[in-house]
Design a protein around this motif. Structure first.
Motif, PDB file in Angstrom:
ATOM      1  N   GLU A  33       0.856  -1.186   0.000  1.00 60.32           N
ATOM      2  CA  GLU A  33       0.000   0.000   0.000  1.00 60.32           C
ATOM      3  C   GLU A  33       0.893   1.237   0.000  1.00 60.32           C
ATOM      4  O   GLU A  33       2.056   1.184   0.407  1.00 60.32           O
ATOM      5  N   ASN A  34       0.338   2.340  -0.450  1.00 61.82           N
ATOM      6  CA  ASN A  34       1.084   3.596  -0.505  1.00 61.82           C
ATOM      7  C   ASN A  34       0.979   4.292   0.854  1.00 61.82           C
ATOM      8  O   ASN A  34      -0.119   4.412   1.396  1.00 61.82           O
TER       9      ASN A  34
ATOM     10  N   TYR B 244       3.018  -1.828 -10.865  1.00 61.64           N
ATOM     11  CA  TYR B 244       4.031  -0.991 -10.200  1.00 61.64           C
ATOM     12  C   TYR B 244       4.771  -0.064 -11.160  1.00 61.64           C
ATOM     13  O   TYR B 244       5.850   0.436 -10.845  1.00 61.64           O
TER      14      TYR B 244
ATOM     15  N   LYS C 160      -1.761   1.206  -6.040  1.00 63.73           N
ATOM     16  CA  LYS C 160      -0.401   1.345  -5.553  1.00 63.73           C
ATOM     17  C   LYS C 160       0.076   2.798  -5.703  1.00 63.73           C
ATOM     18  O   LYS C 160       0.104   3.532  -4.736  1.00 63.73           O
ATOM     19  N   SER C 161       0.450   3.206  -6.917  1.00 64.78           N
ATOM     20  CA  SER C 161       1.025   4.550  -7.073  1.00 64.78           C
ATOM     21  C   SER C 161       0.011   5.655  -6.789  1.00 64.78           C
ATOM     22  O   SER C 161       0.391   6.765  -6.423  1.00 64.78           O
TER      23      SER C 161
ATOM     24  N   SER D 152      -2.448   5.517  -4.527  1.00 65.43           N
ATOM     25  CA  SER D 152      -2.894   5.481  -3.117  1.00 65.43           C
ATOM     26  C   SER D 152      -4.390   5.237  -2.947  1.00 65.43           C
ATOM     27  O   SER D 152      -5.005   5.772  -2.033  1.00 65.43           O
TER      28      SER D 152
ATOM     29  N   THR E 208       4.383  11.907  -5.247  1.00 65.65           N
ATOM     30  CA  THR E 208       4.319  10.722  -4.393  1.00 65.65           C
ATOM     31  C   THR E 208       5.356   9.698  -4.834  1.00 65.65           C
ATOM     32  O   THR E 208       6.101   9.149  -4.014  1.00 65.65           O
ATOM     33  N   CYS E 209       5.408   9.437  -6.130  1.00 61.68           N
ATOM     34  CA  CYS E 209       6.319   8.397  -6.629  1.00 61.68           C
ATOM     35  C   CYS E 209       7.773   8.812  -6.407  1.00 61.68           C
ATOM     36  O   CYS E 209       8.606   7.973  -6.043  1.00 61.68           O
TER      37      CYS E 209
ATOM     38  N   ILE F  10       8.759   8.095  -2.862  1.00 56.36           N
ATOM     39  CA  ILE F  10       8.915   6.660  -2.587  1.00 56.36           C
ATOM     40  C   ILE F  10      10.202   6.128  -3.226  1.00 56.36           C
ATOM     41  O   ILE F  10      10.936   5.341  -2.607  1.00 56.36           O
TER      42      ILE F  10
ATOM     43  N   ASN G 291       7.455  -0.141  -5.427  1.00 58.48           N
ATOM     44  CA  ASN G 291       7.379   0.482  -4.107  1.00 58.48           C
ATOM     45  C   ASN G 291       7.655  -0.528  -2.997  1.00 58.48           C
ATOM     46  O   ASN G 291       7.103  -0.453  -1.908  1.00 58.48           O
TER      47      ASN G 291
ATOM     48  N   THR H 131       7.592  -3.401   1.881  1.00 56.15           N
ATOM     49  CA  THR H 131       6.983  -2.253   1.218  1.00 56.15           C
ATOM     50  C   THR H 131       7.670  -0.972   1.671  1.00 56.15           C
ATOM     51  O   THR H 131       8.037  -0.838   2.843  1.00 56.15           O
TER      52      THR H 131
END
Ligand SMILES: *Cc1c(COP(=O)(O)O)cnc(C)c1O
Length: 355
Positions: free
Chosen positions: A33-34, A188, A214-215, A217, A269-270, A273, A297, A337
């Protein structure tokens, strides 16, 4: 076991998701999870969509969302399919686009839902071993023009290895298998690998699936999509409309549409991470872990001086969850993660004390 179960229900081999414990607060580094919130614009759109219009059925075609995805990737509307999670999109793919009387080719170490769907839809699964360095052996998918297989599926980047395949290699597989659909699961893709979307124009046998889980959220919203030649999309629509005409609710359509339009939020966000991932990979290597090169991630890492399962259990006891798989080739690894910087500092601190 029950005498009321169908023969098929008896024979199933269901997928086991990562733990989602409801009893205590854990630092959750186990289900990819993000750690960052979704786009504020998506949250606002979902709030606005939760109104009295809920008495009506949603748009069965989810037109706004499909168009927004098409715009994001510069595709035609007819090249996009949407569903209630990418797992559901994959399920429809197994029914609509595989030759079910021949085996589906997939890597031996890969996403656990593929064999689960093979057992649900009664399809044989030929597992092609990854190389010793956990990369996909391209030539193993390129024998005799695809006549031996009913289709090909693998994630890119692969999971749980985290390793990405180049577009060049993907193109070799597409060219060698013109008779079957090649499904690239890009769950991903936003964390640093190259999407195969530009190949759609050249290869009518290419289907790409992605997710908002994922990316973007939005794992709680359950929205996924597929992109490919309009004929493939039409096949998916036929199956979808034989199963559930309204898979996406009003809130999901509104939230996902606003989310995909907020490209800046995705990039921010990416980037965060990716930065944390590189830092954590280095720190683990310093503690004598073998860390596979990740474009996802999460990192897949093997402690060379400690037992992976024991580390997993000890971390859990201390309120921190990572994923451990007992399958033979990967039983020495942990899948971790990438959380926030604070969460990863706490993880690294705990690991350091255990090693
Ligand atoms: C997480 C994941 C999915 C599922 O995504 P959902 O849209 O949440 O169902 C699919 N494929 C891979 C490889 C994943 O890791």
């Amino acid at each position: 076991m029950s005498k009321f179960w169908s023969k098929r229900a008896h024979q199933l081999d269901p997928y086991t998701p990562g733990e989602q414990p409801q009893d205590q607060q854990y630092i959750k580094l186990n289900t990819n999870e993000n750690p960052y919130p979704p786009s504020p614009k998506a949250i606002e759109a979902m709030r606005l969509a939760s109104d009295e219009l809920m008495r009506l059925y949603p748009d069965p075609t989810a037109r706004d969302l499909k168009q927004a995805i098409a715009d994001f990737y510069t595709l035609d509307y007819e090249q996009v399919f949407v569903g209630n999670s990418s797992d559901e999109v994959l399920a429809h793919t197994f029914v609509a686009l595989l030759k079910q009387d021949k085996p589906l080719f997939s890597p031996d170490i890969s996403y656990g839902f593929y064999p689960a769907y093979c057992s649900l839809f009664n399809i044989e699964n030929t597992k092609i071993p990854l190389a010793d360095d956990f990369t996909i052996c391209v030539e193993d998918y390129c024998k005799d023009g695809g006549k031996d297989k009913g289709g090909i599926i693998f994630p890119n980047p692969n999971a749980p290895s985290g390793i990405a395949l180049s577009l060049n290699d993907i193109e070799i597989i597409l060219k060698a298998n013109p008779e079957v659909v090649v499904v690239i699961d890009e769950a991903y893709i936003d964390f640093g690998a190259d999407t195969a979307v530009p190949l759609i124009a050249k290869y009518p046998n290419l289907l790409i699936t992605q997710t908002f889980s994922k990316s973007r959220s939005l794992a709680g919203l359950r929205v996924g999509f597929a992109m490919g030649h309009p004929d493939l999309i039409e096949g998916l629509e036929r199956v979808k409309n034989s199963f559930n005409s309204y898979p996406l609710d009003r809130v999901a359509i509104a939230g996902a549409t606003a989310s995909i339009k907020d490209t800046k939020h995705l990039d921010n966000t990416c980037q965060k991470i990716i930065k944390t991932r590189e830092r954590v990979s280095l720190a683990l290597e310093k503690m004598d872990f073998t860390v596979l090169p990740s474009k996802t991630n999460f990192v897949f890492a093997k402690p060379n001086q400690a037992d992976a399962k024991k580390l997993y259990l000890d971390l859990k006891e201390q309120g921190l969850l990572v994923r451990y798989f007992s399958a033979p080739r990967i039983a020495g690894f942990l899948r971790i993660t990438i959380g926030t910087n604070e969460e990863m500092d706490e993880f690294l601190l705990k690991i350091e004390k255990m090693i």
